[in-house]
Design a protein around this motif. Structure first.
Motif, PDB file in Angstrom:
ATOM      1  N   CYS A 228       0.826  -1.221   0.000  1.00  0.00           N
ATOM      2  CA  CYS A 228       0.000   0.000   0.000  1.00  0.00           C
ATOM      3  C   CYS A 228       0.856   1.265   0.000  1.00  0.00           C
ATOM      4  O   CYS A 228       1.169   1.835   1.064  1.00  0.00           O
ATOM      5  N   PRO A 230       1.603   5.252  -0.435  1.00  0.00           N
ATOM      6  CA  PRO A 230       0.778   6.429  -0.137  1.00  0.00           C
ATOM      7  C   PRO A 230       0.050   6.940  -1.381  1.00  0.00           C
ATOM      8  O   PRO A 230       0.653   7.112  -2.447  1.00  0.00           O
ATOM      9  N   ALA A 231      -1.251   7.129  -1.236  1.00  0.00           N
ATOM     10  CA  ALA A 231      -2.108   7.656  -2.312  1.00  0.00           C
ATOM     11  C   ALA A 231      -2.084   6.782  -3.561  1.00  0.00           C
ATOM     12  O   ALA A 231      -2.406   7.255  -4.661  1.00  0.00           O
ATOM     13  N   GLY A 232      -1.741   5.497  -3.399  1.00  0.00           N
ATOM     14  CA  GLY A 232      -1.612   4.621  -4.548  1.00  0.00           C
ATOM     15  C   GLY A 232      -2.877   3.826  -4.859  1.00  0.00           C
ATOM     16  O   GLY A 232      -3.922   3.962  -4.208  1.00  0.00           O
ATOM     17  N   THR A 233      -2.744   2.991  -5.857  1.00  0.00           N
ATOM     18  CA  THR A 233      -3.897   2.188  -6.305  1.00  0.00           C
ATOM     19  C   THR A 233      -4.361   1.199  -5.231  1.00  0.00           C
ATOM     20  O   THR A 233      -5.559   0.996  -5.044  1.00  0.00           O
ATOM     21  N   GLY A 236      -6.237   2.626  -2.273  1.00  0.00           N
ATOM     22  CA  GLY A 236      -7.565   3.015  -2.747  1.00  0.00           C
ATOM     23  C   GLY A 236      -8.510   1.830  -2.778  1.00  0.00           C
ATOM     24  O   GLY A 236      -9.671   1.920  -2.344  1.00  0.00           O
ATOM     25  N   ARG A 239      -9.426   0.819   0.747  1.00  0.00           N
ATOM     26  CA  ARG A 239     -10.450   1.707   1.300  1.00  0.00           C
ATOM     27  C   ARG A 239     -11.851   1.247   0.891  1.00  0.00           C
ATOM     28  O   ARG A 239     -12.772   1.206   1.720  1.00  0.00           O
TER      29      ARG A 239
END
Length: 264
Positions: A228, A230-233, A236, A239
């Motif tokens: 995971c 940061p701010a990656g696929t 997401g 989440r």
């Protein structure tokens, strides 16, 4: 050592294939009984074993006997063979819900019993089996039984109180994993990937991920965090899974399977 099988279905076939491949016994040392003629003839042709329609013949010829019929047939099968079972023979069961006490009561005498719960990946030599022996099983007996079971699966000795949990987390869960693979593949197809490739990508991802858990010894959460960025696929997607109750759904599925196993 002579092995006997009462029931020659998928799980019995997985065990036969494993013990023959690992050289634990030869085909001539295995006898299988099945009232369903096509089933026993298939096992005979596939593994070159002895085959019969007579459960008592299996008991008379085998040292270790697998009761590999469906749970609803256990009582009738035991009733038919109990007078033939001797004090040195080992009976291995693979049915959920049938406790050691229940089995002993049905035999009506002291019998060497090992209650097991394998799962369907045994069919490809990657099973997981829990084993629970009764007090009559010696250390030597247990070594023998583990050697048989390890021919097609990993083996753990567990207390009987955990057998229903094993049924859920190991016995039933391959179906949940297959659903996960199917859902991932369907999504890939929706995104334009050919279905054959989609199944391969999804299945290999699951296989490789499981191997990482087994071989690295790292906590699954730690391995998840490694993917995971940061701010990656990946984060997401995580989440969304959390938002949709993925963990809770798995938790409830396993718990439901465990509760049903207790009721059998």
């Amino acid at each position: 050592m002579k092995l006997g099988f009462i029931g020659t279905g998928n799980m019995a076939s997985a065990i036969m294939g494993g013990v023959i491949k690992k050289g634990i016994v030869t085909p001539k040392d295995i006898i299988g009984a099945d009232i369903y003629a096509p089933g026993r003839e298939k096992a005979k042709a596939q593994f070159k074993i002895q085959a019969t329609a007579d459960n008592k013949e299996v008991v008379r010829k085998a040292d270790v006997i697998f009761l590999s019929v469906k749970p609803q047939f256990y009582e009738d099968v035991i009733y038919g063979i109990k007078e033939e079972v001797g004090p040195e023979q080992i009976i291995i069961t693979i049915a959920p819900g049938k406790t050691l006490a229940w089995l002993r009561d049905r035999f009506g005498k002291d019998v060497k019993l090992v209650r097991c719960m394998p799962n369907t990946p045994a069919l490809v030599g990657e099973g997981m089996t829990a084993a629970c022996p009764n007090e009559l099983i010696s250390d030597g007996d247990l070594v023998k039984v583990k050697g048989i079971l390890e021919s097609f699966s990993c083996v753990e000795i567990v207390s009987e109180r955990l057998m229903d949990t094993v049924t859920a987390v190991s016995g039933s869960s391959p179906a949940f994993v297959f659903m996960f693979i199917e859902a991932m593949a369907d999504s890939a197809v929706c995104c334009g990937m050919p279905r054959t490739q989609a199944y391969k990508f999804a299945a290999q991802a699951v296989l490789g991920s499981a191997k990482m858990v087994m071989e690295t010894g790292k906590h699954p959460g730690e391995l998840k965090d490694m993917v995971c960025s940061p701010a990656g696929t990946t984060i997401g997607g995580v989440r969304v899974l959390e938002q949709m109750g993925f963990r809770s759904a798995v938790f409830e599925a396993v718990k439901e399977a465990e509760e049903i196993s207790r009721s059998l």
